[in-house]
Motif scaffolding. Structure first.
Motif, PDB file in Angstrom:
ATOM      1  N   ASP A 135       0.827  -1.207   0.000  1.00 24.34           N
ATOM      2  CA  ASP A 135       0.000   0.000   0.000  1.00 24.34           C
ATOM      3  C   ASP A 135       0.862   1.258   0.000  1.00 24.34           C
ATOM      4  O   ASP A 135       0.490   2.285  -0.563  1.00 24.34           O
ATOM      5  N   LEU A 136       2.005   1.174   0.678  1.00 22.78           N
ATOM      6  CA  LEU A 136       2.878   2.343   0.820  1.00 22.78           C
ATOM      7  C   LEU A 136       4.334   1.911   0.702  1.00 22.78           C
ATOM      8  O   LEU A 136       4.754   0.944   1.342  1.00 22.78           O
ATOM      9  N   VAL A 137       5.083   2.638  -0.107  1.00 19.53           N
ATOM     10  CA  VAL A 137       6.529   2.442  -0.223  1.00 19.53           C
ATOM     11  C   VAL A 137       7.191   3.695   0.341  1.00 19.53           C
ATOM     12  O   VAL A 137       6.957   4.803  -0.146  1.00 19.53           O
ATOM     13  N   VAL A 138       7.996   3.518   1.379  1.00 18.15           N
ATOM     14  CA  VAL A 138       8.724   4.636   1.987  1.00 18.15           C
ATOM     15  C   VAL A 138      10.193   4.478   1.626  1.00 18.15           C
ATOM     16  O   VAL A 138      10.827   3.487   1.987  1.00 18.15           O
ATOM     17  N   ALA A 139      10.730   5.446   0.900  1.00 15.08           N
ATOM     18  CA  ALA A 139      12.113   5.370   0.434  1.00 15.08           C
ATOM     19  C   ALA A 139      12.986   6.356   1.193  1.00 15.08           C
ATOM     20  O   ALA A 139      12.680   7.552   1.246  1.00 15.08           O
ATOM     21  N   ASP A 140      14.056   5.829   1.774  1.00 17.92           N
ATOM     22  CA  ASP A 140      15.077   6.677   2.394  1.00 17.92           C
ATOM     23  C   ASP A 140      16.029   7.069   1.275  1.00 17.92           C
ATOM     24  O   ASP A 140      16.894   6.304   0.872  1.00 17.92           O
ATOM     25  N   ARG A 141      15.867   8.288   0.748  1.00 14.10           N
ATOM     26  CA  ARG A 141      16.535   8.706  -0.483  1.00 14.10           C
ATOM     27  C   ARG A 141      17.627   9.730  -0.208  1.00 14.10           C
ATOM     28  O   ARG A 141      17.361  10.851   0.234  1.00 14.10           O
ATOM     29  N   PRO A 142      18.895   9.366  -0.453  1.00 12.74           N
ATOM     30  CA  PRO A 142      19.971  10.361  -0.352  1.00 12.74           C
ATOM     31  C   PRO A 142      19.831  11.439  -1.425  1.00 12.74           C
ATOM     32  O   PRO A 142      19.117  11.274  -2.420  1.00 12.74           O
ATOM     33  N   ARG A 143      20.550  12.502  -1.221  1.00 12.46           N
ATOM     34  CA  ARG A 143      20.467  13.640  -2.134  1.00 12.46           C
ATOM     35  C   ARG A 143      20.849  13.291  -3.565  1.00 12.46           C
ATOM     36  O   ARG A 143      20.315  13.881  -4.512  1.00 12.46           O
ATOM     37  N   ASP A 144      21.776  12.348  -3.763  1.00 14.68           N
ATOM     38  CA  ASP A 144      22.317  12.095  -5.094  1.00 14.68           C
ATOM     39  C   ASP A 144      21.616  10.961  -5.832  1.00 14.68           C
ATOM     40  O   ASP A 144      22.080  10.537  -6.894  1.00 14.68           O
ATOM     41  N   VAL A 145      20.511  10.452  -5.323  1.00 17.10           N
ATOM     42  CA  VAL A 145      19.800   9.358  -5.981  1.00 17.10           C
ATOM     43  C   VAL A 145      18.592   9.908  -6.726  1.00 17.10           C
ATOM     44  O   VAL A 145      17.745  10.584  -6.138  1.00 17.10           O
ATOM     45  N   GLU A 146      18.524   9.607  -8.028  1.00 14.98           N
ATOM     46  CA  GLU A 146      17.377  10.009  -8.834  1.00 14.98           C
ATOM     47  C   GLU A 146      16.316   8.927  -8.717  1.00 14.98           C
ATOM     48  O   GLU A 146      16.534   7.773  -9.068  1.00 14.98           O
ATOM     49  N   LEU A 147      15.154   9.314  -8.256  1.00  8.04           N
ATOM     50  CA  LEU A 147      14.104   8.348  -7.948  1.00  8.04           C
ATOM     51  C   LEU A 147      13.002   8.404  -9.000  1.00  8.04           C
ATOM     52  O   LEU A 147      12.487   9.484  -9.303  1.00  8.04           O
ATOM     53  N   PRO A 148      12.614   7.251  -9.585  1.00 16.33           N
ATOM     54  CA  PRO A 148      11.471   7.263 -10.506  1.00 16.33           C
ATOM     55  C   PRO A 148      10.211   7.690  -9.751  1.00 16.33           C
ATOM     56  O   PRO A 148       9.959   7.206  -8.638  1.00 16.33           O
ATOM     57  N   VAL A 149       9.436   8.583 -10.329  1.00 17.02           N
ATOM     58  CA  VAL A 149       8.240   9.074  -9.649  1.00 17.02           C
ATOM     59  C   VAL A 149       7.034   8.918 -10.559  1.00 17.02           C
ATOM     60  O   VAL A 149       7.144   8.877 -11.779  1.00 17.02           O
ATOM     61  N   GLU A 150       5.875   8.835  -9.959  1.00 24.19           N
ATOM     62  CA  GLU A 150       4.604   8.740 -10.651  1.00 24.19           C
ATOM     63  C   GLU A 150       3.678   9.811 -10.104  1.00 24.19           C
ATOM     64  O   GLU A 150       3.918  10.389  -9.037  1.00 24.19           O
ATOM     65  N   THR A 151       2.591  10.059 -10.839  1.00 29.76           N
ATOM     66  CA  THR A 151       1.590  11.004 -10.373  1.00 29.76           C
ATOM     67  C   THR A 151       1.072  10.587  -9.000  1.00 29.76           C
ATOM     68  O   THR A 151       0.738   9.429  -8.781  1.00 29.76           O
ATOM     69  N   GLY A 152       1.031  11.515  -8.084  1.00 31.56           N
ATOM     70  CA  GLY A 152       0.555  11.223  -6.732  1.00 31.56           C
ATOM     71  C   GLY A 152       1.662  10.912  -5.748  1.00 31.56           C
ATOM     72  O   GLY A 152       1.408  10.860  -4.541  1.00 31.56           O
ATOM     73  N   ASP A 153       2.889  10.683  -6.235  1.00 29.58           N
ATOM     74  CA  ASP A 153       4.007  10.461  -5.320  1.00 29.58           C
ATOM     75  C   ASP A 153       4.295  11.737  -4.535  1.00 29.58           C
ATOM     76  O   ASP A 153       4.075  12.844  -5.021  1.00 29.58           O
ATOM     77  N   ARG A 154       4.820  11.535  -3.324  1.00 31.72           N
ATOM     78  CA  ARG A 154       5.150  12.687  -2.491  1.00 31.72           C
ATOM     79  C   ARG A 154       6.553  12.535  -1.932  1.00 31.72           C
ATOM     80  O   ARG A 154       7.073  11.421  -1.847  1.00 31.72           O
ATOM     81  N   ALA A 155       7.133  13.648  -1.576  1.00 27.11           N
ATOM     82  CA  ALA A 155       8.473  13.643  -1.007  1.00 27.11           C
ATOM     83  C   ALA A 155       8.477  14.505   0.242  1.00 27.11           C
ATOM     84  O   ALA A 155       7.751  15.504   0.339  1.00 27.11           O
ATOM     85  N   VAL A 156       9.302  14.108   1.198  1.00 26.57           N
ATOM     86  CA  VAL A 156       9.515  14.894   2.420  1.00 26.57           C
ATOM     87  C   VAL A 156      10.972  15.330   2.432  1.00 26.57           C
ATOM     88  O   VAL A 156      11.877  14.498   2.296  1.00 26.57           O
TER      89      VAL A 156
END
Length: 330
Positions: free
Chosen positions: A222-243
């Motif tokens: 239901d939910l994917v929480v990604a711990d994303r460093p500054r230098d990682v390009e993350l594939p995103v889709e409509t509705g995705d959110r970032a903190v």
């Protein structure tokens, strides 16, 4: 809901049928625009071979399929108002997921990435707490570690010695990964699945592997929480959110300005203490981001994390629960 394929190229049609079957999507096939007329507006997605002559009425959800990325192909896509050119076979995994997303609404989970403005901001602990609070609310959650040099996010939940799939095991992945296979392979604790880097097997994850794995994760959780460093390009889709997590200090704000842009819906969370009394709203105004919340450092959290028991009570946990019910809600 089905996908409509418009092409007179039998090989291309067969390839799309194969990808659609892998995604459990039904397809309708038309050899030209005239034959496609009745099905054009009903289709959830329209896949047009670059060989198609003439025009079709403009609508959303049009993709041009091609064997090579050439100037005429992109010109053709512009004429048709297409959202993208999908070059096959290189983009099979993307096309499979795009068909599933369009034709199987509600079958995919959402993704939230957490990035710290600088080292030591607390992004890993924040992401883990967010995942734990979502699991406590009944969601199926996967916590994804994208920091190859972070020592392994599984250690925060006491899973570093538990067998299961880590990123090095997926490094050679080709094509699509089945959601169920991912869910069954990763270790879990406290209701949260964890896909971590391995502290004893350094690994750089190719972008196509990351895309395939995250597509599978969306299908399984239901939910994917990604711990994303500054230098990682993350594939995103409509509705995705970032903190974006920013310490309430001048150095943190300056570091945040150089963080690459994420999804359109990026929320700011500030963390105290603020040595210079820098107000959270001042940080938000400086970064031109919506302020989603603020919490102060809690003395007991580092010791709890060291025991692999991130707390689900306290200021950080309450903030995460509030975000999940509010700006991070589906």
């Amino acid at each position: 809901m089905n996908a409509l394929v418009i092409s007179a190229n039998p090989g291309l049609v067969d390839e799309v049928r194969r990808l659609a079957a892998a995604a459990s999507v039904e397809v309708t096939v038309a050899r030209d625009a005239a034959e496609a007329r009745n099905a054009l507006q009903r289709a959830a997605l329209v896949l047009i071979g670059a060989d198609l002559p003439g025009r079709i009425p403009r609508r959303e959800g049009v993709i041009v399929l091609a064997r090579g990325a050439t100037v005429p192909v992109y010109r053709r896509a512009m004429e048709l108002g297409a959202e993208r050119v999908a070059v096959l076979p290189d983009e099979e995994a993307w096309l499979t997921e795009r068909m599933a997303r369009a034709c199987l609404p509600g079958a995919f989970g959402r993704q939230v990435s957490v990035t710290g403005a600088r080292g030591g901001a607390g992004a890993s602990v924040f992401a883990t707490t967010l995942a734990l609070m979502a699991a406590r609310a009944g969601a199926r959650v996967l916590l994804v570690d994208l920091d190859a040099g972070g020592g392994g996010l599984d250690a925060l939940l006491g899973l570093e010695g538990v067998p299961g799939t880590r990123w090095p095991d997926l490094a050679g992945l080709r094509g699509r990964l089945a959601p169920r296979a991912l869910e069954e392979a990763v270790p879990s604790a406290r209701g949260v699945g964890v896909l971590s880097h391995a502290h004893d097997r350094p690994c750089q994850v190719r972008h196509e592997v990351l895309s395939s794995v995250l597509a599978a994760a969306r299908g399984a959780y239901d939910l994917v929480v990604a711990d994303r460093p500054r230098d990682v390009e993350l594939p995103v889709e409509t509705g995705d959110r970032a903190v974006l997590l920013v310490p309430a200090e001048v150095r943190g704000v300056l570091a945040a300005r150089s963080v690459p842009a994420g999804p359109d819906e990026t929320l700011l969370v500030t963390r105290g203490p603020a040595p210079g009394r820098l107000a959270p709203r001042a940080v938000a105004e400086s970064l031109c981001l919506p302020l989603a919340g603020h919490y102060d450092f809690e003395r007991g959290v580092p010791a709890a994390v060291e025991r692999a028991a991130p707390p689900v009570r306290g200021r950080l946990a309450r903030l995460c629960a509030r975000l999940l019910d509010g700006p991070l809600a589906a």
